[in-house]
Write an enzyme that holds these catalytic residues in place. Structure first.
Site, PDB file in Angstrom:
ATOM      1  N   SER A 499      74.972  61.885   6.840  1.00 51.01           N
ATOM      2  CA  SER A 499      76.050  62.866   6.439  1.00 51.01           C
ATOM      3  C   SER A 499      75.855  63.568   5.115  1.00 51.01           C
ATOM      4  O   SER A 499      75.743  64.547   4.827  1.00 51.01           O
ATOM      5  CB  SER A 499      77.502  62.095   6.167  1.00 51.01           C
ATOM      6  N   SER A 604      74.281  61.784  16.412  1.00 47.57           N
ATOM      7  CA  SER A 604      74.673  61.878  15.255  1.00 47.57           C
ATOM      8  C   SER A 604      75.976  62.902  15.072  1.00 47.57           C
ATOM      9  O   SER A 604      76.692  62.240  14.444  1.00 47.57           O
ATOM     10  CB  SER A 604      73.529  62.936  14.605  1.00 47.57           C
ATOM     11  N   ASN A 607      78.737  60.008  16.041  1.00 48.31           N
ATOM     12  CA  ASN A 607      78.735  58.996  15.345  1.00 48.31           C
ATOM     13  C   ASN A 607      78.492  58.878  14.088  1.00 48.31           C
ATOM     14  O   ASN A 607      78.835  57.768  13.489  1.00 48.31           O
ATOM     15  CB  ASN A 607      77.670  57.931  16.036  1.00 48.31           C
ATOM     16  N   TYR A 608      77.647  59.793  13.502  1.00 53.94           N
ATOM     17  CA  TYR A 608      77.151  59.763  12.081  1.00 53.94           C
ATOM     18  C   TYR A 608      77.668  60.875  10.970  1.00 53.94           C
ATOM     19  O   TYR A 608      77.562  60.500   9.760  1.00 53.94           O
ATOM     20  CB  TYR A 608      75.636  59.620  12.111  1.00 53.94           C
ATOM     21  N   LEU A 609      78.041  61.906  11.687  1.00 52.21           N
ATOM     22  CA  LEU A 609      78.395  62.979  10.818  1.00 52.21           C
ATOM     23  C   LEU A 609      79.733  62.972  10.339  1.00 52.21           C
ATOM     24  O   LEU A 609      80.710  63.322  11.476  1.00 52.21           O
ATOM     25  CB  LEU A 609      77.669  64.298  11.306  1.00 52.21           C
TER      26      LEU A 609
END
Length: 649
Positions: A499, A604, A607-609
């Site tokens: 992020s 991403s 799940n990640y950003l």
DNA sequence: ACGCTCACTTAGTATTCCTTTG
DNA sequence: CAAAGGAATACTAAGTGAGCGT
């Protein structure tokens, strides 16, 4: 040229073209577990539950496993799944513990009261007050087709349950799995056991089996299905959807919310990733009698299919799953029916995840000072903590817990072995190992000289198969992290890193221009994150052909441009300009396509950003969110849509 | 301290859907 | 209108980490 080649100057180009499933083996391989054909528990027809009792020899002694100086789970229990159920019952742990505790349990409990039902953990947090749902949808029963297996030149029509399993295998003929010995052997072991006590026990040699007719039948069926007129397909789909509608919803604390995977996994052959020792094992058909239902104690219990009953009905308000069953291949794994991605319960935990990652921003400098200090003068354990934290911080590596030997040999930071790292003085480390899903991590990174020195020290005098970080494990690293920031664990760094990078790049690199150009900048930032997290995908079969086609197009265009220029006519000027532009666009397209062929942007994004970064950027740049988020993602990230344009991660 | 299970997140791939193209 | 191509969704395997029992 791919991004990976850019990062890794020495990496040969050809690596990128390796087809799926043929990715290079890792540099260091743990000695392969010996094949163990004594596995005994799959020898029953699908659907029949209790295997015959049967003694079973232990697998290889621990000494045969890799010569690692420190504890590695001795394999004995990885075998236990193959032991007769009777003996399992006497042991503790796992599925049987759950079974054992079940029936006693119609006791009261929840808030603060006296005795708890056996499914409630003491410290666990209460997740809901009321929960009601309709259970699961089962796959259709197998319909025998009477297509024979050819054995030793003679056609043999199998019994339905035999035929079903033979078909599992037959239809996989043109997959990579079918070429792998482990897969074929595991299938064959299972299949033999199914035939063993029936009328086709004479089928004993794989080499005499010919599944061609079954495969052909499967292809025919596929064609038939394709030939069904479109509107008829649509009608059938709508009918199915209507039938399943009620299973797609659950009511939690009075709110009606979407259920995720309400369908029970159908039987088949286990498709483990990488060099999974169990690939090809038969995944049994899950019956209602295998399924545990979790619902509110006053809720209407979902109806099992007629003539069946659930394994158990529990009322555990400290968990969020609705139904669950034990996996038949990896017997200590549980499969759960959970709420869908758009549910509030998932949204809440997503928000908590990103807020924790944002908090790390405030502590990260302290953490960095801490690990440099410990690298300089800590004791060996502290130094290992420091270096692993450094790697987690800088490279966003995963934790890497110890794994059983009946799983593919993959590693994370705590399980890195000496052979996974190459030292390139003065201070560059080249990593080459298989991570989650057996995806190869092959990157070079220049690291702080202190790290380089410490790593050299840890590796000194060790063999390639020895652990680099022999004094620690993820639990210890996490304990340490939590002393620096409450709630901090290794995986938070991946979220934070991803992020943080997106936020930074979007702020620095977004051009003025069209929505298309801005979207390209977004994708470029997204790609950088994907490379950091090593999110990969297989190169599609058609990729080469597609590239060739584009290349032809490019050549044709370039040729046309050249000839136009040769004419040197004034009236061509406009034409030349537009053609030039189109050519540039095409070239950019080709470049992007090639660069992204092994990079997966989706993981991403999902799940990640932190979606608030994206949505705030959309607002500032006047880019409609659907430009960068699919419909499903917009729904999943509904909670972020009202973010201020000024939001900063 | 350690091993292990449980619950939940993260992951790549298979399949389906939708759009473009010929 | 079919086939190709690509995007989106469905599926399920494979991780992480808390927390329990020993």
């Amino acid at each position: 040229m791919t991004e990976r080649t850019m990062i890794l100057a020495t990496m040969s180009d050809s690596d990128d073209d390796v087809p799926l499933g043929a990715r290079m083996p890792q540099a260091v391989k743990r000695p392969a577990p010996k094949a163990d054909s004594s596995d005994s528990d799959d020898d029953v027809p699908l659907g029949a539950r209790m295997p015959a009792a049967k003694p079973k020899p232990k697998k290889k002694p621990a000494s045969a496993s890799k010569p690692k100086p420190k504890k590695r789970k001795v394999d004995s229990d990885s075998d236990s799944d193959d032991e007769p159920i009777g003996s399992l019952m006497k042991k503790s742990g796992g599925a049987k513990a759950r079974v054992a505790k079940s029936p006693a349990a119609k006791k009261r409990k929840s808030g603060g009261g006296a005795s708890s039902p056996p499914w409630v953990k003491s410290g666990a947090k209460k997740m809901w007050t009321t929960l009601e749902h309709c259970g699961v949808v089962f796959p259709p029963a197998y319909e025998p087709n009477g297509v024979p297996l050819t054995y030793d030149g003679k056609d043999v029509v199998l019994l339905p349950h035999e035929e079903e399993v033979a078909n599992f295998f037959a239809v996989m003929k043109d997959t990579d799995y079918a070429q792998k010995d482990v897969f074929v052997n595991n299938f064959w072991d299972g299949f033999k056991k199914i035939l063993r006590n029936g009328p086709h026990a004479h089928i004993k040699e794989f080499s005499k089996c010919d599944f061609t007719k079954m495969y052909a039948w499967h292809l025919e069926e596929r064609e038939k299905k394709k030939a069904i007129p479109n509107d008829e397909k649509k009608r059938a789909k709508a009918a199915k959807e209507k039938e399943e509608e009620k299973y797609t919803w659950a009511t939690i604390d009075g709110r009606k919310e979407k259920v995720g995977n309400y369908r029970v996994e159908p039987p088949g052959l286990f498709r483990g990733r990488g060099e999974h020792p169990k690939m090809g094992r038969i995944k049994k058909r899950i019956m209602p009698e295998d399924i545990t239902i979790n619902c509110g104690k006053d809720a209407k219990v979902p109806e099992p299919p007629p003539g069946h009953k659930w394994k158990e009905v529990i009322h555990n308000d400290t968990v969020t799953w609705l139904c669950g069953w034990n996996d038949s291949v990896n017997t200590k794994d549980w499969k759960y029916v959970q709420f869908g991605a758009t549910s509030s319960i998932k949204a809440e935990s997503d928000i908590a995840k990103y807020e924790k990652a944002r908090k790390l921003k405030d502590s990260v400098e302290k953490i960095r000072r801490d690990y440099f200090a410990k690298m300089k003068k800590g004791d060996p354990l502290e130094q290992q903590l420091a270096v692993t934290t450094y790697l987690v911080d800088k490279l966003a590596l995963r934790a890497g817990g110890e794994k059983d030997e009946d799983l593919a040999d993959t590693v994370g930071v705590c399980t890195l072995r000496v052979g996974h790292v190459e030292f390139m003085p003065p201070s560059t480390l080249k990593f080459d190992f298989l991570g989650k899903d057996s995806i190869r991590y092959l990157q070079e990174h220049e690291v702080d000289p202190l790290v380089f020195a410490a790593m050299s020290k840890f590796c000194k005098g060790k063999k390639p198969e020895h652990d680099i970080f022999d004094k620690i494990d993820p639990t210890k690293v996490n304990k340490h992290l939590q002393s620096l920031m409450p709630g901090l664990t290794i995986k938070v760094f991946r979220t934070y890193n991803a992020s943080y990078v997106l936020n930074k790049l979007l702020r620095e690199e977004t051009p003025d221009g069209t929505v298309m150009q801005k979207k390209a900048a977004y994708d470029a930032a997204n790609k950088e994150v994907a490379v950091l997290c090593n999110h990969q995908k297989g190169v599609s079969k058609a990729h080469d052909a597609q590239m060739e086609k584009l290349e032809d197009k490019r050549k044709a265009m370039a040729k046309e441009l050249a000839s136009l220029r040769k004419e040197k006519l004034d009236k061509n000027k406009g034409k030349i300009a537009t053609l030039k532009e189109r050519l540039a666009k095409l070239e950019l397209n080709i470049k992007m396509k090639d660069e992204l062929k092994t990079v997966s942007l989706g993981t991403s994004k999902i799940n990640y950003l932190d979606p608030r970064i994206t949505i705030a950027w959309c607002k500032r740049q006047e880019v409609p969110p659907p430009t960068v988020f699919t419909r499903a993602l917009i729904e999943k990230f509904n909670w972020s849509m009202e973010v201020e344009p000024t939001f900063d991660f």
